[in-house]
Design an enzyme around this catalytic site. Structure first.
Site, mmCIF file in Angstrom:
data_model
loop_
_atom_site.group_PDB
_atom_site.id
_atom_site.type_symbol
_atom_site.label_atom_id
_atom_site.label_comp_id
_atom_site.label_asym_id
_atom_site.label_seq_id
_atom_site.Cartn_x
_atom_site.Cartn_y
_atom_site.Cartn_z
ATOM 1 N N SER A 198 0.832 -1.198 0.000
ATOM 2 C CA SER A 198 0.000 0.000 0.000
ATOM 3 C C SER A 198 0.869 1.251 0.000
ATOM 4 O O SER A 198 1.982 1.252 0.557
ATOM 5 C CB SER A 198 -0.864 -0.014 1.264
ATOM 6 O OG SER A 198 -1.416 1.255 1.491
ATOM 7 N N TYR A 257 -2.124 -1.293 10.732
ATOM 8 C CA TYR A 257 -2.327 -1.796 9.371
ATOM 9 C C TYR A 257 -1.126 -1.435 8.490
ATOM 10 O O TYR A 257 -0.528 -2.288 7.832
ATOM 11 C CB TYR A 257 -3.622 -1.211 8.769
ATOM 12 C CG TYR A 257 -3.725 -1.444 7.282
ATOM 13 C CD1 TYR A 257 -4.027 -2.706 6.779
ATOM 14 C CD2 TYR A 257 -3.486 -0.413 6.368
ATOM 15 C CE1 TYR A 257 -4.086 -2.949 5.411
ATOM 16 C CE2 TYR A 257 -3.545 -0.638 4.996
ATOM 17 C CZ TYR A 257 -3.850 -1.902 4.528
ATOM 18 O OH TYR A 257 -3.907 -2.134 3.179
ATOM 19 N N LYS A 282 1.953 -3.844 6.734
ATOM 20 C CA LYS A 282 2.358 -3.885 5.316
ATOM 21 C C LYS A 282 3.865 -3.645 5.183
ATOM 22 O O LYS A 282 4.549 -4.328 4.423
ATOM 23 C CB LYS A 282 1.592 -2.827 4.507
ATOM 24 C CG LYS A 282 0.103 -3.121 4.351
ATOM 25 C CD LYS A 282 -0.112 -4.305 3.447
ATOM 26 C CE LYS A 282 -1.575 -4.694 3.359
ATOM 27 N NZ LYS A 282 -1.810 -5.999 2.735
#
Ligand code: NAD
Ligand code: UDP
Length: 337
Positions: free
Chosen positions: A124, A149, A153
């Site tokens: 991302s 989150y 990643k």
């Protein structure tokens, strides 16, 4: 050639499975359906006239993952399976590290045991961090992430980089997505969030069909063209096609990083205006306080994916609005009918 797609029943996964099938690949999907419906894959089968082998299993279940590699000759893995709600990740960090990080480790261990060493990972733009200058370029270092989150990643990117450094048979392609919008042109598959949508596009779509009263725009006092945040929105079908082209990059060992974005920034108000223009439906909205953790504006430097993979986004904001609306009208309650 058979590709294992983890999280293949989800939003980006189902669109990618469709593109893989139409490009001639065989596809095996693993998904525990915690944020998806198997109906998406049934529709992909109907649209393509091809079959998908589906395993309902958790990515952390090593025996289940091993079983897939034993039963199928997998050439490469596209790894979408994971949790993706930024706010929830702050409340439940362990869930995010368990599914996103441990799940990726289990997958990589099972791949190594099976001798499968080609992996495409859903990363991302968030890994560029809070302080990165725009546009984001792949050669910038990963920055300070602001929630579990994003950190998950960045951690998986590092783990995969280390694996491909340690063993030259490995190829890890890290695809950094910007903001996917839209739905397949058939209107048969699309984004189907559970509960109140966190993201802008599904929220607007649900206001448009009357499931929600009004959109809250989170802040109009940013230093941007109209005061609302700007993002690089790309059509989910373009994004899905990027994965098919990225398979080419797995032919070379090492770590390969690509931004998948359009290189253009669009504000929240511009998205609302585009939706109204394309659909003729008015979206009532009010200005709400800024949302914690939102960055004012970011977009991709998108040229590397074009020069190395031959990929670039073909569709624009109006296409995204048209296709979201078609999907939402056909499926006001998503896959639940
Ligand atoms: P999604 O929730 O629709 O897809 C994720 C899929 O993974 C779902 O089908 C879910 O059921 C499955 N899954 C979750 N936990 C699992 C587990 N433990 N075992 C097996 N399957 C599991 O989300 P999406 O938007 O399609 O995102 C796909 C990937 O892309 C995710 O990794 C996400 O973090 C990443 N990503 C998404 C965006 C975005 O804006 N949508 C942006 C950047 C990156
Ligand atoms: N946004 C908004 N109202 C909503 C959802 C999102 O104003 O109900 C804004 C949000 O502040 C951000 C942009 O829309 O500026 C995109 O948000 P989204 O959650 O879709 O993606 P993000 O860039 O946060 O991953």
């Amino acid at each position: 050639m058979t590709i294992l797609v983890t999280g293949g029943a989800g939003y980006i996964g189902s669109h990618t499975v469709l593109e893989l099938l139409t490009s001639g690949y065989d596809v095996v999907v693993l998904d525990n359906l915690c944020n998806a419906s198997a109906e998406s894959l049934k529709r992909v089968e109907l649209l393509t006239g091809k079959t998908v082998t589906f395993y309902k299993a958790d990515i952390r279940d090593r025996a289940a993952v091993d079983g897939i590699f034993e039963r199928h000759r997998i050439e490469a893995v596209i790894h979408f399976a994971g949790l993706k709600a930024v706010g929830e990740s702050t409340a439940k960090p362990l869930d995010y590290y368990s599914v996103n990080v441990s799940g990726s480790v289990v997958l990589a261990q099972a791949m190594a045991a099976a001798g499968v060493t080609k992996l495409i990972f859903s990363s991302s733009a968030t890994v560029y961090g809070e302080d990165a200058p725009v546009p984001y370029r792949e050669d910038m270092p990963r920055g300070k992430t602001s929630n579990p989150y994003g950190t998950s990643k960045a951690m998986v990117e590092q783990i995969l980089t280390d694996i491909s450094f340690a063993d030259e048979r490995w190829s890890a392609v890290l695809l950094r997505y910007f903001n996917p919008f839209g739905a397949h042109l058939s209107g048969q598959i699309g984004e189907d969030p559970q509960g109140v949508p966190n993201n802008l596009m599904p929220f607007i779509a649900q206001v448009a069909v009357g499931r929600r009263e009004s959109l809250s725009i989170f802040g109009d006092d940013y230093d941007t063209k109209d005061g609302t945040c700007e993002r690089d929105y790309l059509h989910v079908v373009d994004l899905a096609k990027g994965h098919v082209l990225a398979l080419k990059a797995t032919e070379q060992s090492g770590t390969h990083i690509y931004n998948l974005g359009t290189g253009k920034a669009t504000s929240v108000k511009q998205v609302v205006q585009a939706f109204e223009r394309v659909t003729g439906v008015t979206i009532p909205y009010s200005i709400a306080p800024r949302r914690a953790g939102d960055l004012p504006a970011f977009w991709a430097e998108a040229s590397k994916a074009f020069s190395e993979l031959g990929w670039r986004a073909e569709m624009g904001i109006d296409d995204m609005m048209r296709d979201t609306w078609r999907w939402q009208q056909n499926n006001p309650n998503g896959y639940r009918g």
